[in-house]
Design a protein around this motif. Structure first.
Motif, PDB file in Angstrom:
ATOM      1  N   ASN A  75      58.420 116.272  64.496  1.00 20.36           N
ATOM      2  CA  ASN A  75      58.554 117.699  63.783  1.00 20.36           C
ATOM      3  C   ASN A  75      57.796 118.424  64.655  1.00 20.36           C
ATOM      4  N   ILE A  76      57.977 119.525  65.446  1.00 23.07           N
ATOM      5  CA  ILE A  76      57.050 120.112  66.157  1.00 23.07           C
ATOM      6  C   ILE A  76      55.753 120.640  65.381  1.00 23.07           C
ATOM      7  N   TRP A  77      55.926 120.754  64.273  1.00 26.12           N
ATOM      8  CA  TRP A  77      54.781 121.385  63.080  1.00 26.12           C
ATOM      9  C   TRP A  77      53.530 120.407  63.303  1.00 26.12           C
ATOM     10  N   ALA A  78      54.043 119.121  63.238  1.00 22.55           N
ATOM     11  CA  ALA A  78      53.139 117.964  63.200  1.00 22.55           C
ATOM     12  C   ALA A  78      52.027 118.162  64.260  1.00 22.55           C
ATOM     13  N   LEU A  79      52.116 119.059  65.445  1.00 28.05           N
ATOM     14  CA  LEU A  79      51.355 119.274  66.677  1.00 28.05           C
ATOM     15  C   LEU A  79      50.236 120.377  66.239  1.00 28.05           C
ATOM     16  N   THR A  80      50.462 120.670  65.242  1.00 30.56           N
ATOM     17  CA  THR A  80      49.422 121.952  64.887  1.00 30.56           C
ATOM     18  C   THR A  80      48.342 121.264  63.757  1.00 30.56           C
ATOM     19  N   GLU A  81      48.661 120.203  63.512  1.00 26.34           N
ATOM     20  CA  GLU A  81      47.741 119.432  62.406  1.00 26.34           C
ATOM     21  C   GLU A  81      46.651 119.079  62.799  1.00 26.34           C
TER      22      GLU A  81
ATOM     23  N   ILE B 206      64.115 133.520  70.296  1.00 29.78           N
ATOM     24  CA  ILE B 206      65.303 134.220  70.414  1.00 29.78           C
ATOM     25  C   ILE B 206      66.616 133.436  69.876  1.00 29.78           C
ATOM     26  N   GLN B 207      66.658 131.991  70.267  1.00 33.44           N
ATOM     27  CA  GLN B 207      67.833 131.092  69.998  1.00 33.44           C
ATOM     28  C   GLN B 207      67.623 130.263  68.710  1.00 33.44           C
ATOM     29  N   ALA B 208      66.313 129.838  68.537  1.00 32.18           N
ATOM     30  CA  ALA B 208      66.125 128.931  67.484  1.00 32.18           C
ATOM     31  C   ALA B 208      64.991 129.200  66.456  1.00 32.18           C
ATOM     32  N   ASP B 209      64.710 130.414  66.065  1.00 30.31           N
ATOM     33  CA  ASP B 209      63.747 130.748  65.243  1.00 30.31           C
ATOM     34  C   ASP B 209      63.795 130.289  63.898  1.00 30.31           C
ATOM     35  N   LYS B 210      65.245 130.486  63.329  1.00 27.54           N
ATOM     36  CA  LYS B 210      65.558 129.827  61.968  1.00 27.54           C
ATOM     37  C   LYS B 210      65.125 128.444  61.930  1.00 27.54           C
ATOM     38  N   ALA B 211      65.817 127.493  63.089  1.00 27.70           N
ATOM     39  CA  ALA B 211      65.454 126.248  63.236  1.00 27.70           C
ATOM     40  C   ALA B 211      63.892 125.806  62.918  1.00 27.70           C
ATOM     41  N   VAL B 212      63.297 126.901  63.655  1.00 28.91           N
ATOM     42  CA  VAL B 212      61.682 126.440  63.725  1.00 28.91           C
ATOM     43  C   VAL B 212      61.109 126.698  62.130  1.00 28.91           C
ATOM     44  N   ALA B 213      61.541 127.790  61.527  1.00 31.47           N
ATOM     45  CA  ALA B 213      61.051 128.183  60.163  1.00 31.47           C
ATOM     46  C   ALA B 213      61.732 126.738  59.333  1.00 31.47           C
ATOM     47  N   ASP B 214      62.790 126.416  59.543  1.00 27.35           N
ATOM     48  CA  ASP B 214      63.520 125.201  58.658  1.00 27.35           C
ATOM     49  C   ASP B 214      62.633 124.051  58.984  1.00 27.35           C
ATOM     50  N   ALA B 215      62.096 124.000  60.008  1.00 27.97           N
ATOM     51  CA  ALA B 215      61.449 122.814  60.379  1.00 27.97           C
ATOM     52  C   ALA B 215      60.102 122.569  59.590  1.00 27.97           C
ATOM     53  N   TYR B 216      59.530 124.030  59.470  1.00 30.48           N
ATOM     54  CA  TYR B 216      58.344 123.784  58.676  1.00 30.48           C
ATOM     55  C   TYR B 216      58.744 123.579  57.075  1.00 30.48           C
ATOM     56  N   GLN B 217      59.939 124.220  56.664  1.00 25.31           N
ATOM     57  CA  GLN B 217      60.163 123.964  55.377  1.00 25.31           C
ATOM     58  C   GLN B 217      60.472 122.397  55.100  1.00 25.31           C
ATOM     59  N   ALA B 218      60.933 121.912  56.099  1.00 27.97           N
ATOM     60  CA  ALA B 218      61.280 120.245  55.858  1.00 27.97           C
ATOM     61  C   ALA B 218      59.974 119.442  55.983  1.00 27.97           C
ATOM     62  N   ARG B 219      58.962 119.932  56.812  1.00 27.75           N
ATOM     63  CA  ARG B 219      57.584 119.098  56.830  1.00 27.75           C
ATOM     64  C   ARG B 219      56.872 119.540  55.782  1.00 27.75           C
ATOM     65  N   TYR B 220      56.704 120.767  55.248  1.00 22.23           N
ATOM     66  CA  TYR B 220      55.678 120.906  54.169  1.00 22.23           C
ATOM     67  C   TYR B 220      56.060 121.320  52.717  1.00 22.23           C
ATOM     68  N   ASN B 221      57.524 121.165  52.825  1.00 24.25           N
ATOM     69  CA  ASN B 221      58.355 121.509  51.373  1.00 24.25           C
ATOM     70  C   ASN B 221      58.153 122.663  50.758  1.00 24.25           C
TER      71      ASN B 221
ATOM     72  N   VAL C 203      62.979 114.617  67.451  1.00 27.58           N
ATOM     73  CA  VAL C 203      61.940 115.940  67.193  1.00 27.58           C
ATOM     74  C   VAL C 203      62.963 116.991  66.961  1.00 27.58           C
ATOM     75  N   VAL C 204      62.432 117.724  65.693  1.00 26.03           N
ATOM     76  CA  VAL C 204      63.223 119.117  65.279  1.00 26.03           C
ATOM     77  C   VAL C 204      62.021 119.972  65.359  1.00 26.03           C
ATOM     78  N   PRO C 205      62.656 121.129  65.595  1.00 26.54           N
ATOM     79  CA  PRO C 205      64.080 121.346  65.993  1.00 26.54           C
ATOM     80  C   PRO C 205      64.324 121.336  67.605  1.00 26.54           C
ATOM     81  N   VAL C 206      63.474 121.056  68.316  1.00 24.35           N
ATOM     82  CA  VAL C 206      63.757 121.041  69.852  1.00 24.35           C
ATOM     83  C   VAL C 206      62.876 119.838  70.309  1.00 24.35           C
ATOM     84  N   ALA C 207      63.252 119.008  71.226  1.00 22.81           N
ATOM     85  CA  ALA C 207      62.510 117.912  71.889  1.00 22.81           C
ATOM     86  C   ALA C 207      62.218 118.497  73.244  1.00 22.81           C
TER      87      ALA C 207
END
Length: 197
Positions: free
Chosen positions: A67-73, A100-115, A185-189
């Motif tokens: 999950n790309i958010w892991a890179l910020t930990e 532009i194309q996947a901002d909701k998916a980035v937000a969803d990835a955050y939700q998936a990682r941190y509940n 990797v979600v949302p993009v590899a």
């Protein structure tokens, strides 16, 4: 000096400046017109240069993040290598296109990682991720080769991860590097960077 053929990695400059000003002209070989999808014909896209997340297979048995958010930990502080986005328009464009194309998916990835849903003062989930990544001390390089050197070099105690051209996986054979492809990797590899000719 006048060039006959130009292979151009800066697509924005080609589409917004060089072609409209008549400095360059896009040409499609007539014998290939029915074999190339219309959306890649004007200007003519010669190939896509995939940039992917990679890790060191000597320090990690599998991708150390999914999950790309892991890179910020904190565990990844200073362990992410990439070209400096201020010197690499393609990386900056990747961030823009992700927004532009996947901002909701980035937000969803955050939700998936941190509940929990993302709450940010930034203008978007992608902007929040980029800001968090920047605060986590990434190693900014001048080239994909430098990213490959940082991520793939054998003998590391704590493995690096990075985003680099898929062509750099040849360093595994050529230099004995230990590059592995991050999968799942979600949302993009990674992203594909077109080149014009």
């Amino acid at each position: 000096i006048q060039g006959d053929v130009v292979n151009l990695a800066d697509v924005a400059a080609g589409q917004l400046e060089l072609l409209p000003q008549g400095i360059l002209v896009s040409w499609l070989p007539p014998l290939l017109a029915d074999k190339i999808p219309a959306k890649f014909q004007n200007p003519l896209v010669i190939n896509y240069d995939p940039k992917v997340f990679a890790y060191n297979t000597e320090t990690d048995a599998s991708s150390p993040f999914d999950n790309i958010w892991a890179l910020t930990e904190p565990e990844m502080k200073g362990r992410v290598a990439m070209q400096d986005p201020l010197n690499n328009p393609a990386l900056a464009d990747f961030f823009n296109q992700m927004q532009i194309q996947a901002d909701k998916a980035v937000a969803d990835a955050y939700q998936a990682r941190y509940n929990k849903p993302l709450k940010t003062k930034e203008t978007s989930a992608t902007a929040a991720w980029v800001a968090a990544l920047a605060k986590n001390g990434p190693l900014l390089t001048e080239s994909d080769q430098a990213v490959s050197d940082a991520v793939g070099a054998p003998g590391q105690k704590t493995g690096m991860v990075g985003i680099l051209a898929s062509a750099k996986f040849r360093d595994n054979e050529g230099k004995g590097y230990k590059l592995g492809l991050c999968t799942g990797v979600v949302p993009v590899a990674g992203y594909a960077k077109p080149k014009l000719i």
